[in-house]
Scaffold this active site. Structure first.
Site: not given
Ligand SMILES: Cc1cc2nc3c(=O)[nH]c(=O)nc-3n(C[C@H](O)[C@H](O)[C@H](O)COP(=O)(O)OP(=O)(O)OC[C@H]3O[C@@H](n4cnc5c(N)ncnc54)[C@H](O)[C@@H]3O)c2cc1C
Length: 401
Positions: A263, A383
């Site tokens: 981060r 992240e």
């Molecule tokens: C281009 C790209 C590269 C990436 N690279 C990696 C990688 O190298 N390795 C890896 O492991 N992951 C990787 N990721 C995954 C990334 O870390 C996740 O997409 C991210 O953590 C969000 O998870 P999600 O997409 O499932 O969204 P969700 O968790 O489904 O979230 C959807 C929405 O709900 C909100 N939300 C969810 N829970 C809460 C809560 N408790 N309180 C308030 N709001 C909440 C979120 O903030 C968001 O606005 C990558 C993602 C992308 C798009």
């Protein structure tokens, strides 16, 4: 490894008056930053449009990056790397923020979350096998935590690792794995003991070629072109015992540390991106004339520019605080989340202002500002989303109650 006293803020090189009192660049890191800046101008920038349009990084650029040691930034010298600590890594990230985001992500991920766990927790056997090849860029790394049902909530992981004899057998899937398309070394989180919750998640180092690992198709993305993002599938994936990374059950705890440092590096990269946008906006405001005056003479645009500069400097200061806290030996959980939250959200506003200052030209591909507009969006998602950073900060503020 450079020590905190001798190293390296990302910031000293351009803003010593502001940052010099917080962290100082050692001459070595300063020289490295200058070398990276020259490399970016000479080798990356001329290829940036090609990377954007082909969603790939040309082999000759990878070879040149290997030539200056970019893949080994955070790997200890004894394994063939440069051995930068978090401050040094952030110094380079700020430089990398000034160029093609896909290239910066490719290098940043490999030298960041893909490497940090192996350096911190790897046994001598694992380090000897992986780090020297990762340091030269012969083998690219990646970090796989996210799953379809486990994004912001990694404790919902379903990928399992079960012991059979002395070997581990992994089953499950991962999504959105940065660098997966080109990686040879995968740091993967899997549940080894569901009853223990997050203390039952372990980390494994898995190689492309291990039986039962399949890497999916490269995703098409809004931005970050050139840097691959792909899913992984594990079907009875056979992993030797020595590829358990660190103690069993410590995977999630280690992932949190890795992500905390990640981060801070994202915040540093955002500061570099803002710096470049400000530089380009100043150039344009001085060059473009409307209504018989230069854009730089219009107070509305001057104020926009002033807000952009303050946002960049605030992002640098929060990043410097997080670096200093972590290098002092504290966890820096709040500080890292605050730096990421602020820097990524500020970048969103700064890039929007940069488009506005450039008028119609800001919307055109040829100016390259719209590329940054799309690239910047990911920084608020991966992240840990902005909402999750706020949750972390609030939890830290309220934890004694
Ligand atoms: C281009 C790209 C590269 C990436 N690279 C990696 C990688 O190298 N390795 C890896 O492991 N992951 C990787 N990721 C995954 C990334 O870390 C996740 O997409 C991210 O953590 C969000 O998870 P999600 O997409 O499932 O969204 P969700 O968790 O489904 O979230 C959807 C929405 O709900 C909100 N939300 C969810 N829970 C809460 C809560 N408790 N309180 C308030 N709001 C909440 C979120 O903030 C968001 O606005 C990558 C993602 C992308 C798009």
């Amino acid at each position: 490894m450079f020590s905190v006293l001798s190293v390296a803020s990302a910031f000293g090189n351009r803003n010593e008056g502001v940052f010099g009192g917080i962290l100082k660049l050692s001459p070595e890191v300063r020289a490295l930053c200058e070398e990276v800046r020259r490399f970016i101008e000479k080798e990356v920038e001329p290829r940036s449009r090609w990377i954007e349009e082909h969603d790939a990084i040309p082999d000759e650029l990878v070879a040149k990056a290997r030539g200056i040691g970019l893949f080994g930034l955070t790997i200890p010298e004894e394994y063939g790397g440069i051995g930068l600590d978090l401050a040094g890594k952030c110094a380079i990230e700020e430089e990398m923020g000034r160029t093609n985001y896909g290239f910066a992500s490719f290098i940043g991920n490999h030298t960041g979350i893909a490497t940090t766990g192996i350096v911190a927790l790897g046994s001598a056997t694992l380090k000897r096998r992986y780090l020297p090849r990762m340091a030269t860029g012969e083998w690219i790394g990646c970090f796989a935590l996210t799953e379809p049902q486990a994004g912001s909530d990694p404790s919902a992981l379903r990928t399992t690792a079960v012991k059979k004899g002395d070997r581990w057998v992994l089953n499950g899937e991962k999504i959105y794995v940065t660098n997966a398309g080109v990686a040879r070394v995968f740091t993967v989180m899997a549940v080894t003991d569901r009853a223990k919750g997050i203390r039952g998640i372990s980390a494994f180092v898995i190689e492309r070629g291990f039986p039962g690992l399949a890497v999916g198709r490269n995703e098409l993305k809004m931005g970050m072109h050139g840097c691959t993002t792909a899913p992984l599938a594990f079907t009875d994936c056979d992993v030797p015992p020595e590829n358990l990374l660190g103690p069993e059950g410590m995977g999630y705890v280690q992932a949190l540390k890795t992500l905390t440092m990640g981060r801070v590096t994202i915040a540093a990269r955002c500061a570099g991106m803002m710096d470049k946008l400000i530089e380009r906006s100043i150039e344009y405001m001085r060059m473009r004339t409307q209504g018989g005056r230069r854009l730089s003479e219009y107070q509305g645009l001057q104020w926009m520019l002033a807000d952009m500069a303050v946002a960049r400097d605030a992002a640098r200061l929060l990043t410097a605080r997080a670096i200093e806290t972590i290098l002092r030996g504290e966890r820096g959980t709040l500080e890292a989340s605050a730096a990421k939250l602020y820097a990524t959200e500020a970048l969103g506003k700064v890039v929007d202002s940069a488009v506005q200052i450039h008028g119609g030209m800001g919307y055109m591909r040829e100016a390259g500002i719209e590329t940054t507009y799309r690239d910047a969006r990911i920084t608020r998602i991966y992240e840990g989303t902005s909402e999750i950073q706020r949750n972390i900060i609030a939890a830290q503020l309220l934890k004694d109650e």
